[in-house]
Design an enzyme around this catalytic site. Sequence first.
Site, short mmCIF file in Angstrom:
data_model
loop_
_atom_site.label_atom_id
_atom_site.label_comp_id
_atom_site.label_asym_id
_atom_site.label_seq_id
_atom_site.Cartn_x
_atom_site.Cartn_y
_atom_site.Cartn_z
CE1 TYR A 43 -3.66 2.56 0.45
CE2 TYR A 43 -2.16 3.52 2.05
CZ TYR A 43 -3.28 3.62 1.25
OH TYR A 43 -4.00 4.78 1.24
CB ALA A 77 -4.26 7.15 3.84
CG HIS A 128 -1.49 12.00 -4.42
ND1 HIS A 128 -2.36 12.96 -3.96
CD2 HIS A 128 -1.76 10.88 -3.68
CE1 HIS A 128 -3.13 12.45 -3.02
NE2 HIS A 128 -2.79 11.19 -2.82
CG ASP A 171 4.52 16.51 -1.94
OD1 ASP A 171 4.63 16.44 -3.18
OD2 ASP A 171 3.43 16.34 -1.37
N GLY A 221 9.91 12.83 -3.55
CA GLY A 221 11.28 12.47 -3.88
C GLY A 221 12.34 12.97 -2.92
NE ARG A 236 12.44 8.49 -0.80
CZ ARG A 236 11.25 9.06 -1.05
NH1 ARG A 236 11.03 10.31 -0.64
NH2 ARG A 236 10.31 8.41 -1.67
NE ARG A 273 5.57 5.78 -1.81
CZ ARG A 273 5.18 6.51 -2.84
NH1 ARG A 273 5.74 7.71 -3.05
NH2 ARG A 273 4.24 6.09 -3.66
#
Length: 376
Positions: free
Chosen positions: A28, A83, A257, A288, A290, A292, A312
């Site tokens: 997910y 989410a 997104h 936002d 990418g 890292r 993420r």
Amino acid sequence: MSTSALITSIADVEKSARERLPDYAWAYYSRTSADGQTYQDNLEAYRRYRLIPRNLRDVSIRDTSVTVLGTRLDIPVAIGPTALHRFAHPDAELATAKGAAAMNTGMVLGSYANHSIEEFAEAAPSGIRWFYILFYKDRRHMKRQLERAERAGYTAIFLTIDQSFQPFFVDKRIGPRPYPVPLRFPNIFDVEPPHAVGSTEYRERLRAAVKEPATWEDVEWVRDNTRLPVVLKGVLSAEDARMAVERGVNGILVSNHGGREQDGVPATIDVLPDIIRAVGGKAEVYVDGGVRTGTDVLKALALGARCVFIGRPALWGLAHNGAEGVEQVLQILTDELSLAMARTGCAKISDIQPSLVVHQSYYGIPAVRAVQMSKY
């Protein structure tokens, strides 16, 4: 040796999260649209920009603080709306909130959160919190949510505009089914439906409640029905940015997104300068997708962003070690940013200028000659 001692980079956190997360959760969080071209381009685009260091400056003390929507953040890195934090940790968004608050930076609570607007606020009372609201057919419901956010001390409203239609992701191999962990969405329904989250019946209730697609009229309605600043997330078009400013939007988050919606759209860092020029200092601009490393953060700021948002990496930190893992992710980016600032001659965020960045295709030519660095 402690778990945290083994982690020195966001890549290490990602690896730890992959080892800890069940397959359904990793799938997910990792999902991309179509072939994942945009997701990969988000990462690779940062590598196409090079830094031009400035030397012989006193950078013995570096200040990474920045003001966003009138609030001082200790770092120019905030956590965007994502989410299902419950997939990563039993405390879900409550743990993420504590990790963000420990670094004195902001976090956007997503509508698909497992905890309510009020529970999130109570978990980190000193935290800087913003709320991402969906567009609903029932505007009375939207008004109630806006009022709840105001009462609970949220200081901005985020609207995601790059989801013309909600994906309601279903693994085609197994079809609709309840998720294997207990979930609820207290920020979507006033009264939770009796159906299990993830079931066909629950998805149909969602479809019936959410307005698809939203329009500029909906944005204007939100702007007129809250006392809080409004930020549009999902802007990739300079024309959309100009239209947002005309409608009194306070902030624009340049976002695709994370490559989860429409594949084949540009990397966010590549369109950021166009958005900056279109806005002309009339609204704050963030980016936002990418990010890292702390060097990525520096490049985004040099190209005109006031701050960056991560998605993420925060979830990976949550899976790695709960609230402390989220804090660790933010600390890694802060340390890397501070070091990159020192090596480019920047003692404070306002020292970061467009001349620090060139595109690999045009060595010696500043990537954004026309960007006006008046945001600070």
